[in-house]
Each structure stands twice: as structure tokens, then as C-alpha cells.
Design an enzyme around this catalytic site. Structure first.
Site, PDB file in Angstrom:
ATOM      1  N   SER A 158      47.563  32.870  80.829  1.00  0.00           N
ATOM      2  CA  SER A 158      46.827  31.620  80.738  1.00  0.00           C
ATOM      3  C   SER A 158      47.134  30.726  81.943  1.00  0.00           C
ATOM      4  O   SER A 158      46.903  31.131  83.082  1.00  0.00           O
ATOM      5  CB  SER A 158      47.135  30.930  79.405  1.00  0.00           C
ATOM      6  OG  SER A 158      46.266  29.851  79.168  1.00  0.00           O
ATOM      7  N   ASP A 211      37.261  34.410  73.946  1.00  0.00           N
ATOM      8  CA  ASP A 211      38.081  33.432  74.661  1.00  0.00           C
ATOM      9  C   ASP A 211      37.180  32.608  75.565  1.00  0.00           C
ATOM     10  O   ASP A 211      36.334  33.168  76.279  1.00  0.00           O
ATOM     11  CB  ASP A 211      39.137  34.192  75.481  1.00  0.00           C
ATOM     12  CG  ASP A 211      40.079  33.298  76.271  1.00  0.00           C
ATOM     13  OD1 ASP A 211      40.001  32.058  76.139  1.00  0.00           O
ATOM     14  OD2 ASP A 211      40.898  33.852  77.030  1.00  0.00           O
ATOM     15  N   HIS A 256      42.245  33.948  72.717  1.00  0.00           N
ATOM     16  CA  HIS A 256      43.183  33.499  73.742  1.00  0.00           C
ATOM     17  C   HIS A 256      44.586  33.370  73.142  1.00  0.00           C
ATOM     18  O   HIS A 256      44.767  32.857  72.039  1.00  0.00           O
ATOM     19  CB  HIS A 256      42.737  32.148  74.295  1.00  0.00           C
ATOM     20  CG  HIS A 256      43.530  31.714  75.473  1.00  0.00           C
ATOM     21  ND1 HIS A 256      43.243  32.118  76.753  1.00  0.00           N
ATOM     22  CD2 HIS A 256      44.620  30.910  75.575  1.00  0.00           C
ATOM     23  CE1 HIS A 256      44.111  31.592  77.593  1.00  0.00           C
ATOM     24  NE2 HIS A 256      44.960  30.847  76.902  1.00  0.00           N
TER      25      HIS A 256
END
Length: 316
Positions: free
Chosen positions: A163, A258, A288
Site C-alpha cells: 500500500s 480494491d 485491499h
């Protein structure tokens, strides 16, 4: 969360996390941020329990840019100098820590047979772009120059993150590529990364809410990390806008459901077009942050195993 493609184990994990979150005060995207961070840590720390036991696990400190940066150090039970993965944790640049990502780092150390070092870089909004990037660069340079004292083979270094951590890892690789004295990297492990500041892609529209990471949260994260709008266009903050040639080989792991999925697919295409060796894997029905679910979702375990195999190949 009722998407027909949602993985059943992922759905069960999401329901468990929602039940846990319901026992805590709501996490608000508002300043000051110490309170929201504490709630996020309380929610996520149990997920770091279990997993592989290392020959050595602990915290070490590296002097970088006028402060001592805490680094989590995990070494598997293997002899000799070992390669190293510098792993940058995710959390929208604003929360999570080397504690919330402790199990994931140990899993990578065991799967890849390497040392994993995770720096506790400064978080936003107190520290804004490019401080986290500068601190991560300082730690990486220290490892390249002095890592032998930690049992590291400094000729075999990989960089990774998830991320916002994947964003920092990519920005750092670009920075090192263009530096006068670059640190050679064997590979980039990029898990569902933030690669652009655009918030209008197809996946943002399809998964804007109801899938964990939301459009609202990403808007807040960008405003916290790069409060100056001009910085959100900087290729070191938004690597999809960069010239991507001469980066090390990359492994991209993409969560299907996501908001960031579109920019991950776009990044894979841009890297290939730039001549970079890229391997990608899409994890169907995942959202995610699914790597947090190592003890609950089989695809999280599959992702770590695949990354371990790739890292062994890249790190020799």
C-alpha cells in the site's frame, strides 16, 4: 460487503474485523491523529500474532537525518551473511507500524530465507512528503554501507512494501536510480501499492466504499501525506507519473476488489513498456490489505509463498 466475487475466507475475515471494530470507538479521519492511530493499532495488533519464530527478532536503531530510527530486525535460523529485504509497512502514510506488520515481515523472512528489516519511518500528517522517503533512503543507505555488522550480505538487497509502503518503495527505487551513488537493488516487491494521486480510475468508481479502503480514506491520506497539491504530481510521490526505465525487476501483487486495482494494473503495464522485468499476480476476491489476514485467508498465505519463491530467485 456483498460483492459476488468476494472470496469466502475474505468475507469471513472482514466480518470478524468489523465485529472487533464495533467494540472500539469509531476511527475518525480528523486531527489530532494520535487517538485514531491508537485505535488502529488496537484493531490490527492481534493480526501480528503467530507465524514463524525467528533465530533473532528485535529492534535496532539507525542514525538518519538527525534522529535515531527504530528498525524491526528479523533473522531466520540460517548461517552466514544473508540477503536482506527492507520492508516498508503500509497504512496510508498515517498509521500502522512495524508492530502491526511484524508477522508479515517474519513470514517473508522465513519464506525467502533472508533478513527482513522494517524501519519505523515518520508518519503523516505530522511529517509530510518527502520525509518518510528521505528516512527510508537513509536506512537503506546505512544497510548498504554498514549492514555486514548485522549479518547482511550487502550485495544482495531487495526493497518492498504494501500500500503506502509500496509507494515509498517505488519512490525510493526511483530516487536511488537517479542518484549519483545508487544502491544496487535485486528486486522490488510491491503489494497493492499506491502509485498515483488520481482518484477517478475505474476501480475507484467501482469500489469507492464498502470494501475496506474507501475513496474517502484515500482522499484523506493524500491530503495528509502531500498537503501541497503540487507534491501529489511529483513522480517520487506518484510513481505512475515517473519515467520508469532501469528499475530493478518487480513483483506486483494486486487485490481484485480494491480502489487501487486500476493503478496497479497500469503500473505493471508502464513498467513492462519501460523494459522492466515484471511479474504480476491478481488475487481474486480479495480486498485491499488482505495480507493482514495471514492466519485467516488462504490467498494471503499463497501471496507470501509466491513472494518468498520470487525473492529467493532474485536474491540468490
Amino acid at each position: 460487503m456483498a460483492h459476488p466475487r468476494l472470496d469466502p475466507e475474505m468475507a469471513a475475515f472482514n466480518a470478524m474485523m468489523e465485529a472487533r471494530a464495533a467494540t472500539l470507538p469509531p476511527i475518525r479521519l480528523a486531527l489530532p491523529f494520535d487517538g485514531p492511530r491508537a485505535l488502529t493499532e488496537a484493531l490490527n495488533l492481534p493480526l501480528a500474532e503467530g507465524g514463524p519464530v525467528m533465530a533473532e527478532s528485535g529492534d535496532r536503531w539507525v542514525a538518519v537525518r538527525g534522529r535515531r530510527i527504530q528498525c524491526r530486525y528479523h533473522r531466520p535460523d540460517l548461517s552466514g551473511p544473508l540477503p536482506v529485504l527492507l520492508y516498508l509497512h503500509g497504512g496510508g502514510w498515517v498509521w500502522n507500524s512495524i508492530d502491526t506488520h511484524d508477522r508479515l515481515m517474519r513470514e517473508y523472512a522465513a519464506a525467502a530465507g533472508c533478513i527482513v528489516v522494517g524501519p519505523d519511518y515518520a508518519l503523516s500528517p505530522e511529517a509530510v512528503f518527502p520525509q518518510a522517503l528521505e528516512e527510508s533512503a537513509g536506512v537503506l543507505r546505512w544497510l548498504a554501507e554498514h549492514g555486514a555488522a548485522w549479518g547482511i550480505d550487502t550485495a544482495r538487497i531487495a526493497l518492498g512494501g504494501d500500500s503506502a509502503g509500496a509507494n515509498l518503495a517505488t519512490g525510493l527505487a526511483l530516487w536511488l536510480r537517479d542518484d549519483g551513488a545508487p544502491v544496487p537493488l535485486r528486486g522490488l516487491l510491491l503489494n497493492y501499492g499506491v502509485f498515483d494521486s488520481r482518484l477517478d480510475t475505474p476501480s475507484y468508481r467501482e469500489f469507492a466504499e464498502g470494501y475496506g479502503l474507501t475513496l474517502e480514506r484515500m482522499r484523506f491520506y493524500w491530503s495528509a501525506y502531500a498537503p501541497r497539491e503540487a507534491d501529489r504530481l511529483n513522480p517520487l510521490a506518484a510513481p505512475l507519473r515517473a519515467e520508469l526505465t532501469n528499475l530493478p525487476p518487480c513483483l506486483l501483487h494486486i487485490a481484485e476488489l480494491d480502489v487501487l486495482a486500476s493503478e496497479n494494473h497500469a503500473m505493471a503495464a508502464r513498467l513492462r513498456a519501460a523494459g522492466v522485468a515484471v511479474e504480476t499476480r491478481l488475487f481474486p476476491g480479495t480486498v485491499h490489505g488482505f495480507l493482514r489476514a495471514l492466519g485467516h485467508v488462504g490467498q494471503a498465505r499463497d501471496a507470501v509463498a509466491a513472494a518468498g519463491t520470487w525473492l529467493r530467485r532474485r536474491l540468490g
